[in-house]
Motif scaffolding. Structure first.
Motif, PDB file in Angstrom:
ATOM      1  N   GLY A 132       9.389   6.150 -20.920  1.00  0.00           N
ATOM      2  CA  GLY A 132       9.156   5.769 -22.297  1.00  0.00           C
ATOM      3  C   GLY A 132       7.680   5.686 -22.616  1.00  0.00           C
ATOM      4  N   ALA A 133       7.385   5.513 -23.902  1.00  0.00           N
ATOM      5  CA  ALA A 133       6.022   5.337 -24.391  1.00  0.00           C
ATOM      6  C   ALA A 133       6.041   4.220 -25.423  1.00  0.00           C
ATOM      7  N   ARG A 134       4.957   3.440 -25.424  1.00  0.00           N
ATOM      8  CA  ARG A 134       4.871   2.308 -26.345  1.00  0.00           C
ATOM      9  C   ARG A 134       3.529   2.335 -27.064  1.00  0.00           C
ATOM     10  N   TYR A 135       3.552   1.974 -28.347  1.00  0.00           N
ATOM     11  CA  TYR A 135       2.338   1.874 -29.145  1.00  0.00           C
ATOM     12  C   TYR A 135       2.338   0.522 -29.843  1.00  0.00           C
ATOM     13  N   MET A 137       5.914  -0.693 -31.246  1.00  0.00           N
ATOM     14  CA  MET A 137       7.188   0.011 -31.148  1.00  0.00           C
ATOM     15  C   MET A 137       7.178   0.870 -29.897  1.00  0.00           C
ATOM     16  N   LYS A 138       8.379   1.263 -29.454  1.00  0.00           N
ATOM     17  CA  LYS A 138       8.461   2.123 -28.279  1.00  0.00           C
ATOM     18  C   LYS A 138       9.653   3.054 -28.395  1.00  0.00           C
ATOM     19  N   MET A 139       9.578   4.139 -27.660  1.00  0.00           N
ATOM     20  CA  MET A 139      10.684   5.087 -27.541  1.00  0.00           C
ATOM     21  C   MET A 139      10.989   5.276 -26.069  1.00  0.00           C
ATOM     22  N   ASN A 140      12.285   5.334 -25.747  1.00  0.00           N
ATOM     23  CA  ASN A 140      12.713   5.471 -24.359  1.00  0.00           C
ATOM     24  C   ASN A 140      13.790   6.538 -24.240  1.00  0.00           C
ATOM     25  N   ILE A 141      13.721   7.252 -23.135  1.00  0.00           N
ATOM     26  CA  ILE A 141      14.789   8.188 -22.764  1.00  0.00           C
ATOM     27  C   ILE A 141      15.362   7.706 -21.445  1.00  0.00           C
ATOM     28  N   GLY A 142      16.696   7.546 -21.380  1.00  0.00           N
ATOM     29  CA  GLY A 142      17.319   7.061 -20.163  1.00  0.00           C
ATOM     30  C   GLY A 142      18.527   7.876 -19.779  1.00  0.00           C
ATOM     31  N   ILE A 143      18.776   7.960 -18.496  1.00  0.00           N
ATOM     32  CA  ILE A 143      19.953   8.649 -17.954  1.00  0.00           C
ATOM     33  C   ILE A 143      20.697   7.659 -17.074  1.00  0.00           C
ATOM     34  N   ASP A 144      21.991   7.465 -17.370  1.00  0.00           N
ATOM     35  CA  ASP A 144      22.842   6.572 -16.585  1.00  0.00           C
ATOM     36  C   ASP A 144      24.011   7.377 -16.041  1.00  0.00           C
ATOM     37  N   ASN A 145      24.324   7.185 -14.795  1.00  0.00           N
ATOM     38  CA  ASN A 145      25.468   7.837 -14.150  1.00  0.00           C
ATOM     39  C   ASN A 145      26.452   6.749 -13.734  1.00  0.00           C
ATOM     40  N   LEU A 146      27.475   6.531 -14.563  1.00  0.00           N
ATOM     41  CA  LEU A 146      28.422   5.443 -14.340  1.00  0.00           C
ATOM     42  C   LEU A 146      29.611   5.940 -13.530  1.00  0.00           C
ATOM     43  N   GLN A 147      29.977   5.201 -12.497  1.00  0.00           N
ATOM     44  CA  GLN A 147      31.138   5.526 -11.685  1.00  0.00           C
ATOM     45  C   GLN A 147      31.596   4.294 -10.940  1.00  0.00           C
ATOM     46  N   ASN A 194      -6.337  -1.433 -25.738  1.00  0.00           N
ATOM     47  CA  ASN A 194      -5.516  -0.280 -25.370  1.00  0.00           C
ATOM     48  C   ASN A 194      -4.155  -0.389 -26.064  1.00  0.00           C
ATOM     49  N   ARG A 195      -3.894   0.494 -27.024  1.00  0.00           N
ATOM     50  CA  ARG A 195      -2.670   0.415 -27.813  1.00  0.00           C
ATOM     51  C   ARG A 195      -1.514   1.189 -27.182  1.00  0.00           C
ATOM     52  N   TRP A 196      -1.835   2.253 -26.447  1.00  0.00           N
ATOM     53  CA  TRP A 196      -0.790   3.101 -25.870  1.00  0.00           C
ATOM     54  C   TRP A 196      -0.501   2.700 -24.424  1.00  0.00           C
ATOM     55  N   SER A 197       0.766   2.810 -24.039  1.00  0.00           N
ATOM     56  CA  SER A 197       1.131   2.678 -22.631  1.00  0.00           C
ATOM     57  C   SER A 197       2.356   3.547 -22.371  1.00  0.00           C
ATOM     58  N   ILE A 198       2.450   4.042 -21.151  1.00  0.00           N
ATOM     59  CA  ILE A 198       3.627   4.817 -20.743  1.00  0.00           C
ATOM     60  C   ILE A 198       4.336   4.051 -19.643  1.00  0.00           C
ATOM     61  N   GLU A 199       5.669   4.231 -19.571  1.00  0.00           N
ATOM     62  CA  GLU A 199       6.483   3.433 -18.666  1.00  0.00           C
ATOM     63  C   GLU A 199       7.491   4.312 -17.943  1.00  0.00           C
ATOM     64  N   ALA A 200       7.871   3.901 -16.774  1.00  0.00           N
ATOM     65  CA  ALA A 200       8.962   4.527 -16.020  1.00  0.00           C
ATOM     66  C   ALA A 200       9.724   3.417 -15.316  1.00  0.00           C
ATOM     67  N   ASP A 201      11.058   3.529 -15.298  1.00  0.00           N
ATOM     68  CA  ASP A 201      11.852   2.478 -14.664  1.00  0.00           C
ATOM     69  C   ASP A 201      13.078   3.064 -13.995  1.00  0.00           C
ATOM     70  N   PHE A 202      13.678   2.294 -13.102  1.00  0.00           N
ATOM     71  CA  PHE A 202      14.927   2.666 -12.441  1.00  0.00           C
ATOM     72  C   PHE A 202      15.708   1.384 -12.190  1.00  0.00           C
ATOM     73  N   GLY A 203      17.028   1.522 -12.056  1.00  0.00           N
ATOM     74  CA  GLY A 203      17.821   0.325 -11.813  1.00  0.00           C
ATOM     75  C   GLY A 203      19.301   0.603 -11.859  1.00  0.00           C
TER      76      GLY A 203
END
Length: 449
Positions: A89-92, A100-110, A48-57
């Motif tokens: 994100g997605a990884r191949y 390789m992988k590509m990720n999109i992230g949103i950070d709310n700094l305060q 399996n070459r493809w995987s999708i990911e989700a994270d929080f922190g």
């Protein structure tokens, strides 16, 4: 007299053959092995070459800050715990080791509670493209790691910073590097959980993380952001297990293993158990007597079909004289009785069976002939069972076996009054774990009186 000695030699031969295993149909097996096609399992077919990911922190801008602003309580690395990052994100994987992988992230700094900072809020969006290395596979540590995994990733990123408080509200685009390490643990076949620890570096930044614009617009700031997150990875594909843990067999290694296995099987077929010059897979009589001539199928030569191999018959004819004495006759009689009463002539049984197997017919026939030629003799039949099964079951089975042999002799013309049976139950004199040893105690033996 000559006939008696011939009978003695014959019974010795038959008693040996009674214990031999039945001949397997190995000719066809050998041809099938040679003609079989090589394994069709190739490297990567089930990977399996493809995987999708989700994270929080939690993410924190490390520097720069304007005086009076900070992301956490000075002197404490994390300060309070706050979930201010989500990402997908997605990884191949090009190979089991690199991808390789590509990720999109949103950070709310305060600012955080009790940090002592002036209030601020910065929204940070990021898109990254990174190379990935599976360190467990790179260092060939899969077996020891088990369900654990470890990835390293490094690449470039572009980000957008948008202050949410204060007079500065314009959006700024930045770029830089991102690097991280991700410990993993596989919880289901195609699902794993991971932690991700990254360092994000902006090489073109004019905002401090608190949203205040840098006072010298001619110079760029070098901004740093740290992130710790937890997530889930789902592998996509036809493979039964996540690509990071799949067992990948090299095509050449698989073919070599298959070839080695076939060579080993053919070598086994070429064994010659009875050393008669005919390999086992062609040998139809794998218990031929050493020194006795055999044909191309391993059968002892018996041209006159009298049941005695020609070489043995010739030996008897050359060594036994017609003028043998009465003493020799008595010795022969005693030798026959010794063979019977010491268990050399016995009936054998298959597992859990009460009827003797086909290989025992000659031994039972020997006892039948002896009793017919000696009408004043009686016989005691003692039945045995191996240790497999309960004691009560084996006691009955040993009795049934003795009764079965008795019934054969009675139907063959021996008076029932001349036969007694004795069930002995389990014979524990051999290794219970050995299949061949247990075959030797599934028997009925004879005692002539």
């Amino acid at each position: 007299m000559k006939n008696n000695l011939l009978l003695l030699v014959t019974c010795l031969c038959l008693s040996v053959s009674a214990n031999a295993q039945k001949k397997d149909k190995k000719n066809k097996v050998a041809l099938d092995l040679i003609a079989a096609e090589p394994d069709k399992e190739l490297a990567g077919e089930t990977f399996n070459r493809w995987s999708i990911e989700a994270d929080f922190g939690q993410s924190k801008g490390s520097k720069p800050y304007t005086d009076g602003y900070y992301g956490n309580n000075p002197g404490k690395f994390f300060g309070g715990i706050m979930i201010n990052h989500v990402g997908v994100g997605a990884r191949y994987m090009f190979s089991p080791k690199f991808g390789m992988k590509m990720n999109i992230g949103i950070d709310n700094l305060q600012e955080q509670n009790h940090s002592g900072s002036l209030p601020f809020q910065m929204q940070h969006h990021q898109l990254s493209a990174e190379g990935v290395v599976n360190l467990i596979r790179l260092f060939d540590f899969q077996k020891q790691a088990g369900r654990f995994g470890l990835l390293f990733h490094l690449g470039g990123q572009i980000s957008r910073m948008t202050p949410q408080m204060g007079p500065q509200s314009k959006t700024e685009w930045n770029g830089g590097l991102v690097a991280g390490i991700s410990p993993q643990f596989r919880i289901f076949k195609n699902v794993s959980v991971f932690a991700d620890f990254i360092v994000n570096s902006n090489i073109r930044q004019h905002y401090n993380w608190d949203g205040v614009e840098f006072s010298d617009p001619k110079n760029n700031l070098a901004g740093s952001l740290y992130r710790a997150s937890f997530g889930v990875s789902l592998a996509l594909g036809k493979g039964k297990i996540h690509g990071d843990w799949a067992i990948i067999r090299d095509e050449n290694a698989a073919k070599l293993d298959s070839l080695n296995n076939r060579v080993g099987e053919i070598e086994e077929l070429m064994n010659d158990s009875d050393k008669d010059g005919v390999p086992d897979y062609l040998d139809q009589e794998q218990n031929s007597i050493a020194g006795v001539a055999v044909d191309t199928k391993g059968r002892m030569v018996d041209k006159n079909n009298n049941g005695v191999p020609d070489d043995l018959e010739k030996y008897v004819n050359n060594t036994v004289k017609e003028n043998s004495t009465a003493a020799t006759t008595a010795a022969t009689e005693n030798a026959v009785l010794q063979l019977i009463n010491e268990g050399y002539i016995a009936a054998y049984f298959d597992t859990a069976k009460a009827n003797p197997n086909a290989a025992s017919a000659s031994n039972i026939g020997f006892i039948l002939n002896y009793l017919k030629n000696n009408p004043n003799r009686t016989v005691d039949i003692t039945g045995f069972a191996d240790e497999i099964g309960s004691t009560a079951y084996n006691n009955k089975l040993s009795s049934d076996r003795a009764e079965s042999v008795k019934a054969i002799l009675v139907r063959a013309g021996i008076a029932e009054s001349r036969i007694t049976i004795t069930p002995r139950g389990e014979d524990d004199s051999v290794d219970k774990q050995s299949d061949w040893a247990r075959r030797l105690v599934r028997k009925a033996i004879f005692t002539v009186k």
